[in-house]
Design an enzyme around this catalytic site. Structure first.
Site, PDB file in Angstrom:
ATOM      1  N   ARG A  66       1.035  -0.790  -0.146  1.00 13.89           N
ATOM      2  CA  ARG A  66       0.478  -0.054  -0.008  1.00 13.89           C
ATOM      3  C   ARG A  66       1.371   1.475   0.208  1.00 13.89           C
ATOM      4  NH1 ARG A  66      -4.851   0.550  -1.470  1.00 13.89           N
ATOM      5  NH2 ARG A  66      -5.798  -1.249  -0.304  1.00 13.89           N
ATOM      6  N   GLN A  84      -8.939  -6.488  -9.277  1.00 11.55           N
ATOM      7  CA  GLN A  84      -8.859  -4.910  -8.967  1.00 11.55           C
ATOM      8  C   GLN A  84      -7.319  -4.522  -9.541  1.00 11.55           C
ATOM      9  OE1 GLN A  84     -10.569  -1.873  -7.966  1.00 11.55           O
ATOM     10  NE2 GLN A  84      -9.323  -1.487  -6.295  1.00 11.55           N
ATOM     11  N   ARG A  89       0.566  -5.818  -9.562  1.00 14.57           N
ATOM     12  CA  ARG A  89       1.192  -5.739  -8.419  1.00 14.57           C
ATOM     13  C   ARG A  89       1.610  -6.220  -7.283  1.00 14.57           C
ATOM     14  NH1 ARG A  89      -2.991  -2.414  -5.750  1.00 14.57           N
ATOM     15  NH2 ARG A  89      -5.328  -4.001  -5.990  1.00 14.57           N
ATOM     16  N   HIS A 167       0.270   4.123 -10.181  1.00 13.64           N
ATOM     17  CA  HIS A 167      -0.742   4.173  -9.123  1.00 13.64           C
ATOM     18  C   HIS A 167      -0.054   5.244  -8.159  1.00 13.64           C
ATOM     19  CE1 HIS A 167      -3.448   3.796  -6.021  1.00 13.64           C
ATOM     20  NE2 HIS A 167      -4.669   2.886  -7.139  1.00 13.64           N
ATOM     21  N   ASP A 212     -12.221  10.225  -7.163  1.00 15.03           N
ATOM     22  CA  ASP A 212     -11.810   8.782  -7.499  1.00 15.03           C
ATOM     23  C   ASP A 212     -12.625   8.745  -8.878  1.00 15.03           C
ATOM     24  OD1 ASP A 212     -11.354   6.568  -8.697  1.00 15.03           O
ATOM     25  OD2 ASP A 212     -12.693   4.935  -6.604  1.00 15.03           O
ATOM     26  N   GLU A 271      -2.039   9.297 -10.790  1.00 10.32           N
ATOM     27  CA  GLU A 271      -1.364   8.481 -11.648  1.00 10.32           C
ATOM     28  C   GLU A 271      -1.465   8.503 -12.994  1.00 10.32           C
ATOM     29  OE1 GLU A 271      -3.889   5.257 -10.455  1.00 10.32           O
ATOM     30  OE2 GLU A 271      -4.404   5.956  -8.958  1.00 10.32           O
TER      31      GLU A 271
END
Ligand code: BG6
Length: 313
Positions: A66, A84, A89, A167, A212, A271
């Site tokens: 994170r 997702q 990642r 991200h 978002d 991003e």
């Protein structure tokens, strides 16, 4: 005294995970975990951390770390059938000892090349062969440059399509002191309103609640201005038309186990991405997408930052 040299070293990171540490002579540095191919630290010449990593980040597979710069591939968000943000990642990347050459203009010598290829397990959820090469480079002035090269290596004639994002979790002094310039008047999808389509109004973007959004076809330069720190992040991108802006704010922060309740105040995700129009590659074709970050002192003129200097300088 011997002249200081830039260094690139393989080290053990948190929980014994491998990481590569890049250092430049003036003091800037970058750390990249092979888990996720993820940048987790970017420090300026004064040793100040410029990226946000949660104090609750797990550094434990299969959960993505994170913070820093997770790579979203081959799917951004839930815009598809995969988990997702795709699987890149939370895979173990390898060091790529022999990458195909870059154009001579990319001259910095402080970099690491990583590579991700599908495992047999991955093939079950995304049945394609690819080579994903990621170069993480630190410029002599402390700029952080990420270049992704993705090649379709399917042995039959099948093309594949993907969406993508760097991200990027930026560290900010206080989210209420932050303004983003370069996205005004653009169209966006609002993830908080069922991906409905809106157009941003003329003012620079400020933050007073959860955000978002996926801004579409943005300029290649975006400025993130931290008034309190008097610091501006300049994000430049290439091959990545869209830009995501995300802050979970208080309620969602509390719902994320690997994110502190108050940490939304100290981060902002901006991003570089390709989401609206997925990238399609035929066998043998390669795509390239680049994000460059610089952190510069903000210059004030009667209390106002001069956007001309930041965006067009
Ligand atoms: C952002 C998305 O990029 O990532 C958000 O726009 C999402 O919708 C956020 O909540 C975090 O995602 P994750 O999977 O890392 O918790």
């Amino acid at each position: 005294m011997a002249e200081a040299k830039p260094t690139v070293e393989l080290r053990k990171g948190i929980n014994g995970l491998d990481k590569v540490v890049l250092r430049e002579v003036k003091g800037s540095s970058v750390e990249v975990y092979l888990y996720g191919g993820q940048v987790t630290s970017w420090k300026n010449n004064h040793g100040e951390e410029l990226l946000f990593v949660s104090s609750k980040a797990l550094f434990k597979p299969p959960k993505a770390i994170r913070g820093g710069i997770p790579i979203c591939f081959p799917q951004f968000g839930t815009h598809g059938t995969l988990e997702q943000h795709g699987f890149a990642r939370n895979r173990n990347w390898s060091i790529d000892d022999n990458p195909p050459p870059f154009p001579a203009s990319t001259s910095t010598k402080t970099f690491v090349d990583l590579i991700l290829k599908p495992s047999e397990e991955d093939f079950k959820t995304w049945p394609h062969s690819y080579e994903f090469r990621l170069r993480v480079a630190l410029g002599p002035g402390g700029d952080l440059m990420l270049t992704s090269r993705i090649r379709n290596t399917n042995s039959d004639a099948r093309p594949f399509s993907f969406t993508f994002a760097y991200h990027t979790y930026l560290s900010v002094s206080d989210i209420s002191e932050v303004r983003v310039e370069g996205l005004e008047t653009l169209d966006y999808f609002d993830n908080l309103k069922g991906k409905e389509h809106f157009t941003e109004q003329g003012d620079a973007i400020i933050f007073e609640s959860e955000v978002d959004k996926i801004y579409l076809s943005t300029p290649n330069k975006i400025a993130i201005i931290d008034h309190e720190k008097k610091r501006t992040f300049v994000l430049r991108k290439d091959g990545l038309p869209d830009a995501v802006v995300w802050n979970p704010w208080d309620k969602k922060a509390k719902a994320m186990p690997d994110f502190g309740d108050e940490e939304f105040k100290y981060m902002l995700c901006v991003e570089a991405a390709a989401i609206q129009k997925p990238i399609t590659l035929r066998p043998g074709e390669e795509w390239k997408g680049r994000q460059e970050l610089a952190a510069v002192p903000s210059s004030y003129c009667s209390g106002q930052l001069d956007p001309e200097k930041v965006l067009h300088g």
